[in-house]
Every structure is written in C-alpha cells, then in structure tokens.
Scaffold this motif. Structure first.
Motif, short mmCIF file in Angstrom:
data_model
loop_
_atom_site.label_atom_id
_atom_site.label_comp_id
_atom_site.label_asym_id
_atom_site.label_seq_id
_atom_site.Cartn_x
_atom_site.Cartn_y
_atom_site.Cartn_z
N ALA A 63 67.25 20.84 -2.06
CA ALA A 63 67.75 21.88 -1.18
C ALA A 63 68.12 23.08 -2.05
N MET A 64 67.94 24.26 -1.52
CA MET A 64 68.23 25.47 -2.28
C MET A 64 69.22 26.34 -1.52
N GLY A 65 70.12 26.92 -2.26
CA GLY A 65 71.12 27.75 -1.64
C GLY A 65 71.25 29.09 -2.34
N TRP A 66 71.86 30.01 -1.65
CA TRP A 66 72.22 31.31 -2.21
C TRP A 66 73.73 31.50 -2.07
N PHE A 67 74.32 32.01 -3.14
CA PHE A 67 75.73 32.32 -3.17
C PHE A 67 75.89 33.74 -3.68
N ARG A 68 77.08 34.30 -3.53
CA ARG A 68 77.34 35.62 -4.08
C ARG A 68 78.78 35.73 -4.52
N LYS B 15 86.54 38.75 -6.45
CA LYS B 15 86.54 37.75 -5.40
C LYS B 15 85.92 36.45 -5.89
N GLU B 16 86.19 35.39 -5.17
CA GLU B 16 85.59 34.10 -5.49
C GLU B 16 84.14 34.07 -5.02
N ARG B 17 83.37 33.21 -5.65
CA ARG B 17 81.99 33.03 -5.23
C ARG B 17 81.97 32.43 -3.83
N GLU B 18 81.08 32.95 -2.98
CA GLU B 18 81.02 32.47 -1.61
C GLU B 18 79.59 32.06 -1.25
N PHE B 19 79.52 31.12 -0.36
CA PHE B 19 78.25 30.61 0.14
C PHE B 19 77.61 31.65 1.05
N VAL B 20 76.30 31.86 0.86
CA VAL B 20 75.54 32.77 1.70
C VAL B 20 74.67 32.00 2.68
N GLY B 21 73.93 31.04 2.16
CA GLY B 21 73.06 30.26 3.03
C GLY B 21 72.28 29.24 2.24
N ALA B 22 71.57 28.38 2.94
CA ALA B 22 70.82 27.32 2.28
C ALA B 22 69.64 26.88 3.13
N ILE B 23 68.71 26.21 2.45
CA ILE B 23 67.51 25.71 3.12
C ILE B 23 67.21 24.33 2.57
N ASN B 24 66.79 23.43 3.42
CA ASN B 24 66.50 22.09 2.93
C ASN B 24 65.11 22.04 2.29
N TRP B 25 64.72 20.88 1.77
CA TRP B 25 63.50 20.79 0.97
C TRP B 25 62.25 21.10 1.78
N SER B 26 62.28 20.80 3.07
CA SER B 26 61.09 20.96 3.90
C SER B 26 61.13 22.22 4.76
N SER B 27 62.12 23.05 4.57
CA SER B 27 62.29 24.29 5.34
C SER B 27 62.55 24.05 6.82
N THR B 28 62.94 22.86 7.18
CA THR B 28 63.22 22.57 8.59
C THR B 28 64.67 22.86 8.96
N ILE B 29 65.51 23.02 7.96
CA ILE B 29 66.93 23.31 8.21
C ILE B 29 67.35 24.50 7.36
N THR B 30 67.93 25.49 8.01
CA THR B 30 68.56 26.59 7.31
C THR B 30 69.96 26.79 7.89
N THR B 31 70.84 27.23 7.06
CA THR B 31 72.20 27.51 7.50
C THR B 31 72.69 28.76 6.80
N TYR B 32 73.52 29.53 7.48
CA TYR B 32 73.99 30.81 6.95
C TYR B 32 75.48 30.96 7.19
N ALA B 33 76.10 31.69 6.27
CA ALA B 33 77.48 32.08 6.48
C ALA B 33 77.56 33.13 7.57
N ASP B 34 78.67 33.15 8.27
CA ASP B 34 78.80 34.07 9.41
C ASP B 34 78.56 35.54 9.04
N SER C 192 74.27 17.31 1.49
CA SER C 192 74.84 16.76 2.71
C SER C 192 75.28 17.86 3.66
N GLY C 193 74.90 19.10 3.31
CA GLY C 193 75.31 20.23 4.12
C GLY C 193 76.50 20.97 3.56
N ARG C 194 77.04 20.46 2.45
CA ARG C 194 78.21 21.08 1.86
C ARG C 194 77.82 22.01 0.72
#
Length: 122
Positions: free
Chosen positions: A33-38, A43-62, A103-105
């Motif tokens: 799984a690959m993620g992007w942070f900034r 400021k502290e590093r924050e989660f931007v978004g992520a994608i699972n290995w097969s590109s079937t799941i993506t999640t983004y910060a609000d 695991s989504g975290r």
C-alpha cells in the motif's frame, strides 16, 4: 522495504495543479500500500491519502477530498498524487510512504521517501 524517491514538487499559484510522483525500487512494490503525507513548517506530519496494492481502495484526509487523487502504476513502480485547486494551506513538504501490511491506519507506513517541497503562492 522499498526505497522511495519523490519528484514533481515546485511552486504554483493558488488554484493551480501539480502532480507528484514517487518512484519505488524493489520487486515487491506491487504488494505495498502506498501513502502520501505532508509536513508544513512548524506543524506535525499529517496523512494526505493512501491507495492499496490493487488500486481498489483509496482514502483521503478531509482537507484534500475532492481535490487530490492518488493513483499507481505497478508496471512502472510509481505512485502519483494529482493535486488540483491548490490552496495556500497545501504548502508543505510532501512524502510518499509504503506499507507492506496496511490495516487502514497511517501508522502502518514504514518506508519513506526524502520528500519534495510544494509551495502554493497567492
């Protein structure tokens, strides 16, 4: 682990777009799984978004939902972050990260690139 190198950062005016790339080395990239942070100054590093290995799941910060899109090309060992409608508050160093077991975290990501600077100007 995979080795990660980001590119594509730079300066852009508010409302503009940038696409970041993250090139990975290692034959196991397609399993990660690959993620992007900034991290913005002071400021502290924050989660931007992520994608699972097969590109079937993506999640983004609000703060970036509807503006940023993560995609990947496993044949090229590369993950992308397309950033549209950029705002001043998107200014930060952007990091890509890999997780062998996701695991989504955000805490699951344990391989990191060196970061690329994105500066949004008015």
């Amino acid at each position: 682990q995979v080795q990660l190198v980001e590119s594509g950062g730079g300066m852009v005016q508010a409302g503009g777009s940038l696409r970041l790339s993250c090139a990975a080395s290692g034959r196991t990239f397609s399993r990660y799984a690959m993620g992007w942070f900034r991290q913005a100054p002071g400021k502290e590093r924050e989660f931007v978004g992520a994608i699972n290995w097969s590109s079937t799941i993506t999640t983004y910060a609000d703060p970036v939902k509807g503006r940023f899109t993560i995609s990947r090309d496993n044949a090229k060992n590369t993950v992308y972050l397309q950033m549209n409608s950029l705002k001043l508050e998107d200014t930060a160093v952007y990091y890509c990260a890999g997780a062998n077991r996701w695991s989504g975290r955000p805490a699951d990501f344990d391989s990191w690139g060196q970061g690329t600077q994105v500066t949004v100007s008015s």
